[in-house]
Scaffold this motif. Structure first.
Motif, short mmCIF file in Angstrom:
data_model
loop_
_atom_site.label_atom_id
_atom_site.label_comp_id
_atom_site.label_asym_id
_atom_site.label_seq_id
_atom_site.Cartn_x
_atom_site.Cartn_y
_atom_site.Cartn_z
N HIS A 1 0.54 -0.83 0.11
CA HIS A 1 0.11 0.11 -0.24
C HIS A 1 0.88 1.49 0.23
CE1 HIS A 1 -3.13 2.88 1.26
NE2 HIS A 1 -2.07 2.90 2.26
N ASP B 1 -4.63 -1.23 5.89
CA ASP B 1 -4.85 -0.78 3.74
C ASP B 1 -4.78 -1.22 3.10
OD1 ASP B 1 -5.90 2.19 5.17
OD2 ASP B 1 -3.48 2.77 4.67
N ASN C 1 -10.17 -4.66 3.12
CA ASN C 1 -11.31 -3.86 4.07
C ASN C 1 -12.47 -4.28 4.15
OD1 ASN C 1 -9.78 -1.73 3.76
ND2 ASN C 1 -11.38 -1.05 1.69
N PRO D 1 -12.14 -2.62 -1.83
CA PRO D 1 -10.83 -1.56 -1.38
C PRO D 1 -11.67 0.13 -1.67
CG PRO D 1 -10.08 -3.15 -2.77
CD PRO D 1 -11.23 -3.43 -3.11
N ILE D 2 -11.30 0.73 -1.45
CA ILE D 2 -11.75 2.48 -2.25
C ILE D 2 -11.07 2.80 -2.76
CG2 ILE D 2 -10.17 3.44 -1.04
CD1 ILE D 2 -13.32 4.66 -0.93
N ASN E 1 -7.14 1.40 -2.57
CA ASN E 1 -6.99 1.75 -1.31
C ASN E 1 -5.81 3.18 -1.81
OD1 ASN E 1 -8.68 0.86 0.35
ND2 ASN E 1 -7.89 -0.74 1.25
N SER F 1 -3.48 2.76 -3.60
CA SER F 1 -1.73 1.60 -2.90
C SER F 1 -1.36 2.75 -4.04
CB SER F 1 -2.04 0.33 -3.37
OG SER F 1 -2.61 -0.07 -1.35
N HIS G 1 -9.51 -0.21 8.62
CA HIS G 1 -10.71 0.51 8.03
C HIS G 1 -12.38 -0.12 8.53
CE1 HIS G 1 -8.99 3.92 6.34
NE2 HIS G 1 -8.24 3.32 5.43
N THR H 1 -9.89 0.22 -8.98
CA THR H 1 -9.03 -0.46 -8.28
C THR H 1 -8.90 -1.50 -9.82
OG1 THR H 1 -10.24 -1.11 -6.25
CG2 THR H 1 -9.46 -2.90 -7.25
#
Length: 323
Positions: free
Chosen positions: A161, A180, A183, A188-189, A193, A195, A220, A303
């Motif tokens: 990450h 990170d 999740n 993932p955001i 994430n 990364s 998270h 992602t």
């Protein structure tokens, strides 16, 4: 008569309900939840971020200090140490990595022994943020921390990450903390994430599964993880990888470059958007209702874009070689 500003109100999309499997426990009146992981290891969450601490007879060892939890970390420590009849003094603070969203409340704990990877020290010196004092103790590959009869293994397996993100293993508490990467219960955001090293990120869950643990702290959201949660994340990522390879093999770039001619970046953007959307669509469909926010298009799509670009640039997949 219309309401002022009503015409400019954003039209926000609806999404499927968050699966029950992704929801954690309710927060208390102060906005946090603290509970025992195992023995004298405890975790704290505000529903979005997580921290952990060991409550020992020699003091408290804190793992990360997210600013969104902030002063509630002190409240959680005081609550637990009073119940456990041990000192509430925080003596050590371990940085999982240098990012401010996980370390930005470090300054609240004053003169404690801070521990982190050597790269964490370098990056914090660069960032020069008084909220995140540089670590006093650093290590290159691994470090064993023992305080008040409790043992923690800190291990660096390379960038994922972030360039400095470490594995925090509690062998006597059946727990792994890896921030990170996964999740629990959620996708993932943006961009994995956010990364920085995609191959390292993709490898990290496999590394994590090599350790012995039952409990997983991902940093998270509001839920403590288990091994099955990490397996589900691995399946989601593997499906994106497979779908990206398929899209790279099936989407023809020619129409985009023919259409935009000398505007090369427009051709590149059109092609990459088409490949990304083709790769993301089946994954979004498969995981909607399984992983929370899978149906939020930008999340799985960005992602997928990150993974697809790593396949192209790091692995050479989908390259078109001019004859």
């Amino acid at each position: 008569m219309s309401t002022p500003g009503a015409d400019s109100a954003p039209q926000l999309p609806d999404y499927v309900p968050v699966p029950e499997s992704a929801l954690g426990p309710a927060l208390n009146a102060d906005g946090y939840y603290v509970d025992r992981v195992q023995d004298n290891l405890f975790w704290v969450t505000d529903g979005t971020y997580q921290s952990a601490f060991l409550a020992t007879p020699a003091g408290v060892v804190l793992f990360d200090a997210p600013p969104t939890i902030g002063g509630n970390l002190r409240r959680a420590v005081d609550e637990i140490t009073a119940a456990e009849n041990v000192p509430n003094t925080v003596t050590h603070l371990v940085y999982s990595h240098h990012h401010a969203d996980h370390a930005g409340a470090s300054y609240l704990f004053g003169d404690v022994v801070r521990i982190g990877h050597t790269e964490t020290r370098r990056l914090l010196q660069r960032d020069n943020d008084r909220a995140r004092p540089v670590p006093d103790v650093t290590f290159e590959e691994n470090y064993t921390l023992e305080v008040g009869g409790s043992r923690v293994e800190l291990v660096y397996h390379g960038p994922n990450h972030s360039p400095d993100n470490i594995y925090i293993h509690f062998p006597d508490h059946d727990t792994l903390m890896l921030i990170d990467i996964v999740n629990i219960g959620w996708v993932p955001i943006y961009n994995l994430n956010l990364s920085e090293d995609v191959p390292g990120y993709l490898e990290a869950p496999d590394r994590a599964m090599e350790y012995s643990w039952t409990n997983f702290l991902g940093g998270h959201l509001g839920k403590l993880g288990r091994r099955d949660d990490v397996v589900l994340h691995q399946q989601y990522i593997a499906d994106i990888v497979d779908s990206s390879h398929a899209a790279l093999a099936s989407v023809d770039p020619t129409p985009y470059f023919m259409r935009y001619g000398e505007n090369a970046w427009a051709g590149v953007a059109g092609y990459l958007d088409a490949v990304t959307n083709a790769a993301a669509a089946p994954v979004i469909s498969k995981y909607t209702g399984v992983l929370a926010a899978a149906d939020v298009p930008a999340l799985t799509t960005t992602t997928t874009f990150s993974i697809l670009q790593s396949i192209r640039l790091d692995l050479g997949g989908g390259s078109q070689v001019h004859p």
